[in-house]
Write a protein that holds these residues in place. Sequence first.
Motif, mmCIF file in Angstrom:
data_model
loop_
_atom_site.group_PDB
_atom_site.id
_atom_site.type_symbol
_atom_site.label_atom_id
_atom_site.label_comp_id
_atom_site.label_asym_id
_atom_site.label_seq_id
_atom_site.Cartn_x
_atom_site.Cartn_y
_atom_site.Cartn_z
ATOM 1 N N CYS A 216 0.846 -1.188 0.000
ATOM 2 C CA CYS A 216 0.000 0.000 0.000
ATOM 3 C C CYS A 216 0.883 1.240 0.000
ATOM 4 N N ASN B 233 -0.056 3.648 -5.448
ATOM 5 C CA ASN B 233 -1.413 3.209 -5.140
ATOM 6 C C ASN B 233 -2.176 4.277 -4.368
ATOM 7 N N ASP C 141 -10.993 6.505 -4.238
ATOM 8 C CA ASP C 141 -11.240 6.687 -2.816
ATOM 9 C C ASP C 141 -10.568 5.615 -1.972
ATOM 10 N N GLN C 142 -10.232 4.480 -2.612
ATOM 11 C CA GLN C 142 -9.632 3.355 -1.891
ATOM 12 C C GLN C 142 -8.361 2.907 -2.591
ATOM 13 N N CYS C 143 -7.461 2.305 -1.810
ATOM 14 C CA CYS C 143 -6.219 1.756 -2.335
ATOM 15 C C CYS C 143 -6.546 0.598 -3.278
ATOM 16 N N LEU C 144 -5.820 0.494 -4.388
ATOM 17 C CA LEU C 144 -6.062 -0.580 -5.352
ATOM 18 C C LEU C 144 -5.573 -1.927 -4.841
ATOM 19 N N CYS D 266 -5.239 -2.862 -1.153
ATOM 20 C CA CYS D 266 -5.880 -3.370 0.068
ATOM 21 C C CYS D 266 -7.295 -2.851 0.287
ATOM 22 N N SER D 267 -7.773 -1.953 -0.552
ATOM 23 C CA SER D 267 -9.117 -1.373 -0.470
ATOM 24 C C SER D 267 -9.351 -0.515 0.773
ATOM 25 N N LYS D 268 -8.288 -0.038 1.414
ATOM 26 C CA LYS D 268 -8.441 0.886 2.541
ATOM 27 C C LYS D 268 -8.639 2.303 2.014
ATOM 28 N N GLU D 269 -9.223 3.147 2.857
ATOM 29 C CA GLU D 269 -9.442 4.542 2.489
ATOM 30 C C GLU D 269 -8.102 5.245 2.255
ATOM 31 N N SER E 257 -13.039 -2.225 -14.205
ATOM 32 C CA SER E 257 -14.350 -1.968 -13.590
ATOM 33 C C SER E 257 -15.476 -2.193 -14.550
#
Length: 79
Positions: free
Chosen positions: A33, A37, A43-46, A48-51, A79
């Motif tokens: 992360c 990234n 809006d989210q990390c590619l 880990c999907s965290k903000e 997407s």
Amino acid sequence: MATFLLTFGALLVIMLGMALGVIMAGKSIKGSCGGLNAISDADQCLVCSKEIDPNSPLRDRLQGCPRKRKMMERAQAES
């Protein structure tokens, strides 16, 4: 000379152990992360999907980064 060989051998065994651990775990190695990234316009990390922090100074410094542009195009295509 013996100290060098002993140190080299120890490091070789450690690296071999780490490589075998990755192979036996069956997990693929992926990026961490942060870095590129964290500067995407998402809006989210590619990874880990965290903000992502919208006030990150990396966003301003790397606004015209060609790697960022490629990463965003790839993310939109998925997407």
